[in-house]
Design a protein around this motif. Structure first.
Motif, PDB file in Angstrom:
ATOM      1  N   GLN A 162       0.836  -1.189   0.000  1.00 30.66           N
ATOM      2  CA  GLN A 162       0.000   0.000   0.000  1.00 30.66           C
ATOM      3  C   GLN A 162       0.879   1.251   0.000  1.00 30.66           C
ATOM      4  O   GLN A 162       2.006   1.233   0.495  1.00 30.66           O
ATOM      5  CB  GLN A 162      -0.900   0.022   1.241  1.00 30.66           C
ATOM      6  CG  GLN A 162      -1.846  -1.158   1.339  1.00 30.66           C
ATOM      7  CD  GLN A 162      -2.933  -1.118   0.295  1.00 30.66           C
ATOM      8  OE1 GLN A 162      -2.794  -1.649  -0.796  1.00 30.66           O
ATOM      9  NE2 GLN A 162      -4.027  -0.486   0.638  1.00 30.66           N
ATOM     10  N   THR A 163       0.353   2.331  -0.519  1.00 29.53           N
ATOM     11  CA  THR A 163       1.012   3.631  -0.456  1.00 29.53           C
ATOM     12  C   THR A 163       0.506   4.361   0.789  1.00 29.53           C
ATOM     13  O   THR A 163      -0.488   3.942   1.410  1.00 29.53           O
ATOM     14  CB  THR A 163       0.675   4.477  -1.693  1.00 29.53           C
ATOM     15  OG1 THR A 163      -0.729   4.770  -1.682  1.00 29.53           O
ATOM     16  CG2 THR A 163       1.065   3.756  -2.990  1.00 29.53           C
ATOM     17  N   ALA A 164       1.152   5.458   1.126  1.00 27.27           N
ATOM     18  CA  ALA A 164       0.712   6.255   2.287  1.00 27.27           C
ATOM     19  C   ALA A 164      -0.749   6.667   2.125  1.00 27.27           C
ATOM     20  O   ALA A 164      -1.526   6.626   3.085  1.00 27.27           O
ATOM     21  CB  ALA A 164       1.600   7.477   2.465  1.00 27.27           C
ATOM     22  N   ALA A 165      -1.143   7.046   0.919  1.00 26.73           N
ATOM     23  CA  ALA A 165      -2.518   7.502   0.676  1.00 26.73           C
ATOM     24  C   ALA A 165      -3.538   6.365   0.792  1.00 26.73           C
ATOM     25  O   ALA A 165      -4.729   6.622   0.966  1.00 26.73           O
ATOM     26  CB  ALA A 165      -2.617   8.146  -0.708  1.00 26.73           C
ATOM     27  N   GLN A 166      -3.084   5.124   0.712  1.00 24.54           N
ATOM     28  CA  GLN A 166      -3.998   3.980   0.800  1.00 24.54           C
ATOM     29  C   GLN A 166      -4.139   3.431   2.218  1.00 24.54           C
ATOM     30  O   GLN A 166      -5.003   2.593   2.460  1.00 24.54           O
ATOM     31  CB  GLN A 166      -3.520   2.856  -0.121  1.00 24.54           C
ATOM     32  CG  GLN A 166      -3.610   3.194  -1.595  1.00 24.54           C
ATOM     33  CD  GLN A 166      -2.953   2.136  -2.452  1.00 24.54           C
ATOM     34  OE1 GLN A 166      -1.865   1.666  -2.156  1.00 24.54           O
ATOM     35  NE2 GLN A 166      -3.613   1.772  -3.549  1.00 24.54           N
ATOM     36  N   LEU A 167      -3.303   3.855   3.143  1.00 19.08           N
ATOM     37  CA  LEU A 167      -3.344   3.297   4.497  1.00 19.08           C
ATOM     38  C   LEU A 167      -4.528   3.853   5.277  1.00 19.08           C
ATOM     39  O   LEU A 167      -4.667   5.067   5.437  1.00 19.08           O
ATOM     40  CB  LEU A 167      -2.029   3.604   5.237  1.00 19.08           C
ATOM     41  CG  LEU A 167      -0.799   2.904   4.688  1.00 19.08           C
ATOM     42  CD1 LEU A 167       0.461   3.424   5.375  1.00 19.08           C
ATOM     43  CD2 LEU A 167      -0.914   1.384   4.856  1.00 19.08           C
ATOM     44  N   HIS A 168      -5.368   2.942   5.744  1.00 19.65           N
ATOM     45  CA  HIS A 168      -6.561   3.300   6.506  1.00 19.65           C
ATOM     46  C   HIS A 168      -7.069   2.059   7.240  1.00 19.65           C
ATOM     47  O   HIS A 168      -6.649   0.943   6.942  1.00 19.65           O
ATOM     48  CB  HIS A 168      -7.654   3.842   5.588  1.00 19.65           C
ATOM     49  CG  HIS A 168      -8.185   2.774   4.677  1.00 19.65           C
ATOM     50  ND1 HIS A 168      -7.547   2.421   3.509  1.00 19.65           N
ATOM     51  CD2 HIS A 168      -9.254   1.941   4.798  1.00 19.65           C
ATOM     52  CE1 HIS A 168      -8.220   1.427   2.941  1.00 19.65           C
ATOM     53  NE2 HIS A 168      -9.252   1.103   3.703  1.00 19.65           N
ATOM     54  N   LEU A 169      -7.977   2.275   8.162  1.00 17.92           N
ATOM     55  CA  LEU A 169      -8.658   1.177   8.844  1.00 17.92           C
ATOM     56  C   LEU A 169     -10.118   1.235   8.400  1.00 17.92           C
ATOM     57  O   LEU A 169     -10.817   2.203   8.709  1.00 17.92           O
ATOM     58  CB  LEU A 169      -8.546   1.340  10.360  1.00 17.92           C
ATOM     59  CG  LEU A 169      -9.052   0.187  11.219  1.00 17.92           C
ATOM     60  CD1 LEU A 169      -8.363   0.225  12.581  1.00 17.92           C
ATOM     61  CD2 LEU A 169     -10.556   0.187  11.407  1.00 17.92           C
TER      62      LEU A 169
END
Length: 176
Positions: free
Chosen positions: A31-38
């Protein structure tokens, strides 16, 4: 049509910590930084009217601010094949309660309740086909922890599928 989900966006320092551990598994799509989420609730494809109804329902969401910390890593499997590497979070209880409230808000707009068991996590990589061994990555990161971070907002995201992977855009941020 809009492809939506509701989630928690980790702060920059948590994203940096997660990005720093990515690597060492051949064939992983990190994942990229922009894709990291919960993810709290995947919605899927909805029309503009349904998307507006969901956005409005989430504006009524009430939940106290709480803290989470990173807690280990793990995998999800389907039919005996590992397809996802993830980082866990702790404590579970406040994020489970928030998940239920988000799910109830979405159900009030006419969608069905989330059928899957909720497992709070932040996806690190997607895996398919031939991948390298995971044991080194899992062993090296099983004790993953972080300083607590405040969960003070929930985001409505739109996901756009591209040939390079999904692009996530925050449509609306709802302060808790």
């Amino acid at each position: 049509m809009h492809r939506l989900f509701i989630g928690i966006e980790p702060p920059h320092d948590i994203k940096t910590q997660l990005l720093d551990l990515m690597g060492g598994v051949s064939g992983a799509r990190w994942q990229t930084a922009a894709q990291l989420h919960l993810t709290l609730r995947f919605v899927g494809e909805v029309d503009r009217h349904q998307a507006n109804d969901i956005a409005e329902a989430l504006s009524d969401l009430r939940h106290p601010v709480f803290a989470l910390s990173l807690a280990g890593v793990g995998t999800f499997e389907r039919k005996g094949q590992v397809h996802t590497l993830w980082a866990g979070v702790t404590p579970f209880e406040p994020v489970h309660v928030l998940h239920k409230k988000v799910d109830q808000a979405v159900v009030r707009t006419g969608l069905l309740p989330e059928p899957r068991v909720f497992q709070p996590h932040i996806t690190l990589a997607r895996l398919s086909g031939r991948i390298g061994t995971l044991s080194h990555f899992l062993d090296a990161n099983e004790g993953l922890t972080s300083a607590p971070f405040a969960v003070d907002a929930v985001c409505l995201y739109e996901s756009t599928l591209t040939s390079e992977g999904s692009v996530y855009t925050v449509v609306e941020r709802y302060v808790l």
